[in-house]
Design a protein around this motif. Structure first.
Motif, PDB file in Angstrom:
ATOM      1  N   GLU A 131       0.874  -1.033   0.038  1.00 13.81           N
ATOM      2  CA  GLU A 131      -0.006   0.038  -0.215  1.00 13.81           C
ATOM      3  C   GLU A 131       0.786   1.324   0.095  1.00 13.81           C
ATOM      4  N   LEU A 132       2.245   1.278   0.229  1.00 16.14           N
ATOM      5  CA  LEU A 132       3.023   2.362   0.194  1.00 16.14           C
ATOM      6  C   LEU A 132       3.427   2.812  -0.967  1.00 16.14           C
ATOM      7  N   PRO A 133       3.656   4.121  -1.402  1.00 12.56           N
ATOM      8  CA  PRO A 133       4.172   4.410  -2.584  1.00 12.56           C
ATOM      9  C   PRO A 133       5.312   3.754  -2.915  1.00 12.56           C
ATOM     10  N   GLN A 134       5.588   3.555  -4.193  1.00 11.75           N
ATOM     11  CA  GLN A 134       6.736   2.785  -4.736  1.00 11.75           C
ATOM     12  C   GLN A 134       8.064   3.604  -4.450  1.00 11.75           C
ATOM     13  N   HIS A 135       7.906   4.996  -4.552  1.00 12.48           N
ATOM     14  CA  HIS A 135       9.101   5.847  -4.220  1.00 12.48           C
ATOM     15  C   HIS A 135       9.604   5.679  -2.858  1.00 12.48           C
ATOM     16  N   ARG A 136       8.661   5.321  -1.941  1.00 18.04           N
ATOM     17  CA  ARG A 136       9.078   5.242  -0.319  1.00 18.04           C
ATOM     18  C   ARG A 136       9.843   4.049  -0.546  1.00 18.04           C
ATOM     19  N   LEU A 137       9.546   3.110  -1.137  1.00 16.75           N
ATOM     20  CA  LEU A 137      10.149   1.703  -1.043  1.00 16.75           C
ATOM     21  C   LEU A 137      11.703   1.944  -1.492  1.00 16.75           C
ATOM     22  N   LEU A 138      11.660   2.496  -2.728  1.00 11.99           N
ATOM     23  CA  LEU A 138      12.942   2.701  -3.327  1.00 11.99           C
ATOM     24  C   LEU A 138      13.926   3.799  -2.630  1.00 11.99           C
ATOM     25  N   GLU A 139      13.277   4.593  -1.807  1.00 12.44           N
ATOM     26  CA  GLU A 139      14.119   5.274  -0.961  1.00 12.44           C
ATOM     27  C   GLU A 139      14.663   4.534   0.333  1.00 12.44           C
ATOM     28  N   ILE A 140      13.873   3.729   0.806  1.00  5.40           N
ATOM     29  CA  ILE A 140      14.418   2.681   1.849  1.00  5.40           C
ATOM     30  C   ILE A 140      15.300   1.976   1.311  1.00  5.40           C
ATOM     31  N   ARG A 141      15.220   1.073   0.318  1.00  4.78           N
ATOM     32  CA  ARG A 141      15.962   0.205  -0.462  1.00  4.78           C
ATOM     33  C   ARG A 141      17.492   0.770  -0.824  1.00  4.78           C
ATOM     34  N   ARG A 142      17.380   2.002  -1.280  1.00  8.88           N
ATOM     35  CA  ARG A 142      18.508   2.851  -1.529  1.00  8.88           C
ATOM     36  C   ARG A 142      19.155   3.200  -0.375  1.00  8.88           C
ATOM     37  N   PHE A 143      18.888   3.517   0.651  1.00  6.89           N
ATOM     38  CA  PHE A 143      19.358   4.054   1.930  1.00  6.89           C
ATOM     39  C   PHE A 143      20.314   2.991   2.325  1.00  6.89           C
ATOM     40  N   GLU A 145      21.217   0.138   0.799  1.00  6.18           N
ATOM     41  CA  GLU A 145      22.175  -0.288  -0.339  1.00  6.18           C
ATOM     42  C   GLU A 145      23.195   0.597  -0.310  1.00  6.18           C
ATOM     43  N   ASP A 146      23.356   1.799   0.319  1.00  7.95           N
ATOM     44  CA  ASP A 146      24.415   2.872   0.206  1.00  7.95           C
ATOM     45  C   ASP A 146      25.137   3.341   1.589  1.00  7.95           C
ATOM     46  N   TYR A 147      24.406   2.981   2.564  1.00 14.16           N
ATOM     47  CA  TYR A 147      24.864   3.413   4.059  1.00 14.16           C
ATOM     48  C   TYR A 147      26.163   2.919   4.358  1.00 14.16           C
ATOM     49  N   LYS A 148      26.645   1.801   3.866  1.00 13.81           N
ATOM     50  CA  LYS A 148      27.971   1.285   4.281  1.00 13.81           C
ATOM     51  C   LYS A 148      28.889   1.183   2.930  1.00 13.81           C
ATOM     52  N   LYS A 149      28.664   1.856   1.954  1.00 12.16           N
ATOM     53  CA  LYS A 149      29.464   1.655   0.720  1.00 12.16           C
ATOM     54  C   LYS A 149      30.879   2.182   1.052  1.00 12.16           C
ATOM     55  N   ASN A 150      30.795   3.581   1.689  1.00 13.16           N
ATOM     56  CA  ASN A 150      32.394   3.999   1.923  1.00 13.16           C
ATOM     57  C   ASN A 150      32.997   3.353   3.144  1.00 13.16           C
ATOM     58  N   GLU A 151      32.387   2.387   3.742  1.00 11.60           N
ATOM     59  CA  GLU A 151      33.069   1.588   4.646  1.00 11.60           C
ATOM     60  C   GLU A 151      33.782   0.316   3.942  1.00 11.60           C
ATOM     61  N   ASN A 152      33.540   0.124   2.496  1.00  8.27           N
ATOM     62  CA  ASN A 152      33.607  -1.180   1.839  1.00  8.27           C
ATOM     63  C   ASN A 152      33.303  -2.365   2.481  1.00  8.27           C
ATOM     64  N   LYS A 153      31.890  -2.491   2.917  1.00  9.09           N
ATOM     65  CA  LYS A 153      31.120  -3.255   3.519  1.00  9.09           C
ATOM     66  C   LYS A 153      30.131  -3.702   2.496  1.00  9.09           C
ATOM     67  N   ALA A 154      29.966  -4.884   2.201  1.00  2.00           N
ATOM     68  CA  ALA A 154      28.576  -5.341   1.286  1.00  2.00           C
ATOM     69  C   ALA A 154      27.588  -5.546   1.999  1.00  2.00           C
ATOM     70  N   VAL A 155      26.543  -4.886   1.629  1.00  2.00           N
ATOM     71  CA  VAL A 155      24.989  -4.990   1.792  1.00  2.00           C
ATOM     72  C   VAL A 155      24.474  -5.318   0.458  1.00  2.00           C
ATOM     73  N   LYS A 156      23.510  -6.442   0.737  1.00  2.87           N
ATOM     74  CA  LYS A 156      22.511  -6.847  -0.472  1.00  2.87           C
ATOM     75  C   LYS A 156      21.150  -6.773   0.021  1.00  2.87           C
ATOM     76  N   VAL A 157      20.522  -6.042  -0.516  1.00  3.69           N
ATOM     77  CA  VAL A 157      18.857  -5.826  -0.299  1.00  3.69           C
ATOM     78  C   VAL A 157      18.251  -6.680  -1.220  1.00  3.69           C
ATOM     79  N   ASP A 158      17.421  -7.814  -0.657  1.00  2.00           N
ATOM     80  CA  ASP A 158      16.616  -8.427  -1.574  1.00  2.00           C
ATOM     81  C   ASP A 158      15.315  -8.045  -1.708  1.00  2.00           C
ATOM     82  N   GLU A 159      14.062  -8.941  -1.345  1.00  2.00           N
ATOM     83  CA  GLU A 159      12.822  -8.462  -1.793  1.00  2.00           C
ATOM     84  C   GLU A 159      12.085  -7.682  -0.351  1.00  2.00           C
ATOM     85  N   PHE A 160      11.183  -7.120  -0.720  1.00  2.00           N
ATOM     86  CA  PHE A 160      10.338  -6.685   0.338  1.00  2.00           C
ATOM     87  C   PHE A 160       9.039  -7.578   0.203  1.00  2.00           C
TER      88      PHE A 160
END
Length: 188
Positions: A131-143, A145-160
Motif C-alpha cells: 500500500e506504500l508509494p513505490q518511491h518510499r520503498l525505493l528510498e528505503i532500499r537505496r538507503f 544499499e548505500d549506507y555502508k558503501k564508503n566503509e567497503n562493506k557489502a550489503v545486499k537488499v533482496d525482496e520486500f
C-alpha cells in the motif's frame, strides 16, 4: 544516600506487547534524519554512538529494535518505523508490521521489519507494504544499499515481503529469544 534498585534494560525488561506479532513495542535508537548510528549496548542497556555514517545519507525513518526478540546476527530484530515525526533515541512506541525487507549485511542475514506507528493518524491505516508509494520503498532500499558503501562493506537488499511474512519473522525472533533467555519453568 539511599540504595537504588537495578536499572531497567530496554531489550530484556520492556515487553514485546500483548498483541505481538500483530503489533509490538519498538524501541527507537536512531531518529529519522540522523547520520549518527546509535546502537544498543547489550550489557548496560544504554545506547552508544557506534559511528557517524561514512556515506552522505541519513536514516529515512525512525529506526530501532523490537524488545525480547533475537535474530541470527545475535541482535534484537531491527525495525524501521514510518511515522510523521522524528522521535528521540530510547523512546518506545507501538508499531504495526506492514512488511519485511530481506537483507544480507557482510554475508549475514539482517532482515528489517518495516512498520508504521500504530498511533499515528497518517500511517496507522497502512496494513501492508504493497500500500506504500513505490518511491518510499525505493528510498528505503537505496538507503540500505548505500549506507555502508564508503566503509567497503557489502550489503545486499533482496525482496520486500508483506505483512504476513513480517509477522512470521517477528514471531520467530520472539521464539528464539524465549529459547535462549527464558528459563523453561517460566515459559507459558
Amino acid at each position: 544516600m539511599g540504595s537504588r534498585g537495578n536499572a531497567s534494560h530496554p531489550w530484556h525488561d520492556l515487553p514485546t506487547g500483548d498483541d505481538a506479532p500483530a503489533s509490538f513495542n519498538a524501541v527507537i535508537e536512531i531518529p529519522r534524519g540522523s547520520k549518527v548510528k546509535y546502537e544498543l549496548d547489550k550489557v548496560s542497556g544504554l545506547i552508544v554512538v557506534d559511528r557517524v555514517l561514512y556515506s552522505s545519507v541519513v536514516y529515512p525513518h525512525n529506526y530501532g529494535f523490537i524488545p525480547r526478540t533475537l535474530c541470527e546476527d545475535h541482535d534484537p530484530l531491527d525495525v524501521l518505523v514510518l511515522m510523521q515525526e522524528t522521535v528521540v533515541p530510547m523512546c518506545f512506541l507501538r508499531a504495526k508490521p506492514i512488511g519485511v525487507m530481506q537483507m544480507l549485511d557482510s554475508g549475514e542475514k539482517d532482515d528489517k521489519i518495516i512498520a508504521v506507528h500504530a498511533d499515528d493518524p497518517e500511517y496507522r491505516g497502512f496494513n501492508d507494504i504493497s500500500e506504500l508509494p513505490q518511491h518510499r520503498l525505493l528510498e528505503i532500499r537505496r538507503f540500505f544499499e548505500d549506507y555502508k558503501k564508503n566503509e567497503n562493506k557489502a550489503v545486499k537488499v533482496d525482496e520486500f515481503l508483506g505483512a504476513t511474512e513480517a509477522k512470521k519473522v517477528v514471531q520467530e525472533a520472539m521464539d528464539t529469544y524465549v529459547d535462549l533467555y527464558v528459563p523453561k519453568k517460566l515459559r507459558d
